[in-house]
Design an enzyme around this catalytic site. Structure first.
Site, PDB file in Angstrom:
ATOM      1  N   ASP A  36       0.678  -1.151  -0.019  1.00 38.93           N
ATOM      2  CA  ASP A  36       0.082  -0.046   0.043  1.00 38.93           C
ATOM      3  C   ASP A  36       0.948   1.113   0.062  1.00 38.93           C
ATOM      4  O   ASP A  36       2.021   1.086   0.268  1.00 38.93           O
ATOM      5  CB  ASP A  36      -0.859   0.100   1.364  1.00 38.93           C
ATOM      6  N   ASP A  38       0.075   5.020   1.143  1.00 38.97           N
ATOM      7  CA  ASP A  38      -0.258   5.984   2.169  1.00 38.97           C
ATOM      8  C   ASP A  38      -0.474   5.438   3.751  1.00 38.97           C
ATOM      9  O   ASP A  38      -1.050   4.338   3.769  1.00 38.97           O
ATOM     10  CB  ASP A  38      -1.495   6.959   2.117  1.00 38.97           C
ATOM     11  N   SER A 204     -10.779   8.623   4.123  1.00 40.25           N
ATOM     12  CA  SER A 204     -11.384   8.374   3.006  1.00 40.25           C
ATOM     13  C   SER A 204     -12.386   7.273   2.788  1.00 40.25           C
ATOM     14  O   SER A 204     -12.225   6.243   3.324  1.00 40.25           O
ATOM     15  CB  SER A 204     -10.263   8.517   1.857  1.00 40.25           C
ATOM     16  N   THR A 253      -2.701 -13.609  -0.691  1.00 38.51           N
ATOM     17  CA  THR A 253      -1.158 -13.163  -0.401  1.00 38.51           C
ATOM     18  C   THR A 253      -0.864 -13.367   1.185  1.00 38.51           C
ATOM     19  O   THR A 253      -1.678 -13.685   1.818  1.00 38.51           O
ATOM     20  CB  THR A 253      -1.107 -11.459  -0.427  1.00 38.51           C
TER      21      THR A 253
END
Length: 278
Positions: A36, A38, A204, A253
Site C-alpha cells: 500500500d 499512504d 477517505s 497473499t
C-alpha cells in the site's frame, strides 16, 4: 471485464504485528512484494523518506515489487518515483493506482498505462451525489478543509473528509477508530449496490467498479506475471476487515500488517537481509 473479477468473501486471520511473522519463511516462498502507499510506504500525501526510498530501490534489485493504492498515478509519481534513486530496477516495479483499477509498468523508458477500468459518467455523478448527501447527514462534511473533499479519478471516486492536502496530524485525529468513514461507506453502499464502496485511507471512502479492489489487483498482477497470489507478500496499514488492504489478504497473499511507514522500514530491512542470505 467479464468473469476475471472475483469477490473475496473468506475471513482471514492476520497477525497484529509483522514481528510475529517468520520473515525468513515468507521470503523463501515470495516472488512478489506488494505495498500500500499512504501510511505504509509514506505518510499520507507525503514523499517517502530517503531511508524508505533507498530500501525500496534495493528491493527492486532482489525481487519484483508492486504498489497498490487508492491514490492517483500522480501521487505515486510524487510520493514514490521522485524519491527513488538511480539504482532502482524499474522493470521490476509495477504500479496499480486507484486500488488496481489502473496498471502501469516501465516500457520504452516511460511509465505506460496497460489498462484502466473507468466508471461511467452516470456512476461517477451518482457516487458524488451520494457521498455529498450522506456526508452532510452524518455530520462528516467539514467546513475547514485542505483541497477538494471529493475527487473524480475516472476509475474511482474518492471522498476525503478534510481534503486531499490535509496535514497528517489532522487526518490522524479525525477518525482514529475508523468508525466515521465506515459509517459513510455503509450509507453510500446502500445507494450504489452495483459499485464497490470501501473505507480507504485515514479520512477517505473510495468507490470503484464492483469487484475491483486490491484482491482483484493482486490476482490480475499474478496473471500478468505468471505468479500465484500465494507467492505474494502484501504490506499494508489497513488490514482490518473494513480496510482497503484486507481484500489482498482474502485473495491469498501473505499479509503483513504495519501501523506506519517506520514499521514498513523495519520489515523491509529485515526482508532484505533474508533475501540476501537466500
Amino acid at each position: 471485464m467479464g468473469t476475471e473479477i472475483e469477490t473475496a468473501v473468506e475471513q482471514v486471520e492476520i497477525a497484529s504485528s509483522w514481528k510475529q511473522l517468520d520473515v525468513t519463511d515468507m521470503s523463501s516462498h515470495a516472488k512478489v512484494v506488494a505495498f500500500d502507499l499512504d501510511n505504509t510506504l509514506a505518510r499520507s500525501k507525503m514523499r517517502m523518506t530517503d531511508h524508505m526510498a533507498s530500501l525500496l530501490s534495493r528491493l527492486t534489485n532482489e525481487i519484483t515489487v508492486a504498489i497498490v493504492s487508492g491514490g492517483r498515478f500522480e501521487q505515486f509519481r510524487d510520493q514514490v518515483l521522485a524519491a527513488l534513486d538511480d539504482s532502482t530496477d524499474k522493470s521490476h516495479l509495477h504500479l496499480m493506482p486507484t486500488s488496481g483499477t489502473r496498471y502501469y509498468r516501465w516500457e520504452n523508458d516511460a511509465w505506460s498505462c496497460v489498462y484502466a477500468h473507468d466508471l461511467s459518467e452516470d456512476d461517477r455523478r451518482n457516487a458524488i451525489e451520494s457521498l455529498t448527501r450522506h456526508a452532510h447527514e452524518l455530520n462528516l462534511w467539514e467546513d475547514r478543509t485542505w483541497g477538494p473533499q471529493i475527487e473524480d479519478r475516472g476509475s474511482q471516486i474518492t471522498f476525503s473528509a478534510l481534503g486531499q492536502l490535509a496535514p497528517v496530524d489532522a487526518k490522524d485525529a479525525w477518525d482514529p477508530d475508523n468508525s466515521r468513514k465506515n459509517a459513510l461507506a455503509a450509507a453510500v453502499r446502500l445507494d450504489l449496490p452495483h459499485l464497490q464502496v470501501r473505507s480507504g485511507g485515514s479520512t477517505s471512502v473510495d468507490i470503484s467498479a464492483k469487484g475491483i479492489d486490491k484482491a482483484y489487483a493482486v490476482r490480475k498482477l499474478g496473471a500478468i506475471l505468471g505468479v500465484d497470489v500465494s507467492e505474494m507478500i502484501f504490506v499494508g496499514d489497513r488490514m482490518d476487515p473494513q480496510g482497503n488492504d484486507y481484500p489482498a489478504a482474502q485473495a491469498g497473499t501473505m499479509p503483513v500488517r504495519v501501523s506506519n511507514p517506520d514499521e514498513t522500514v523495519e520489515f523491509v530491512d529485515t526482508l532484505l537481509r533474508t533475501l540476501d542470505r537466500s
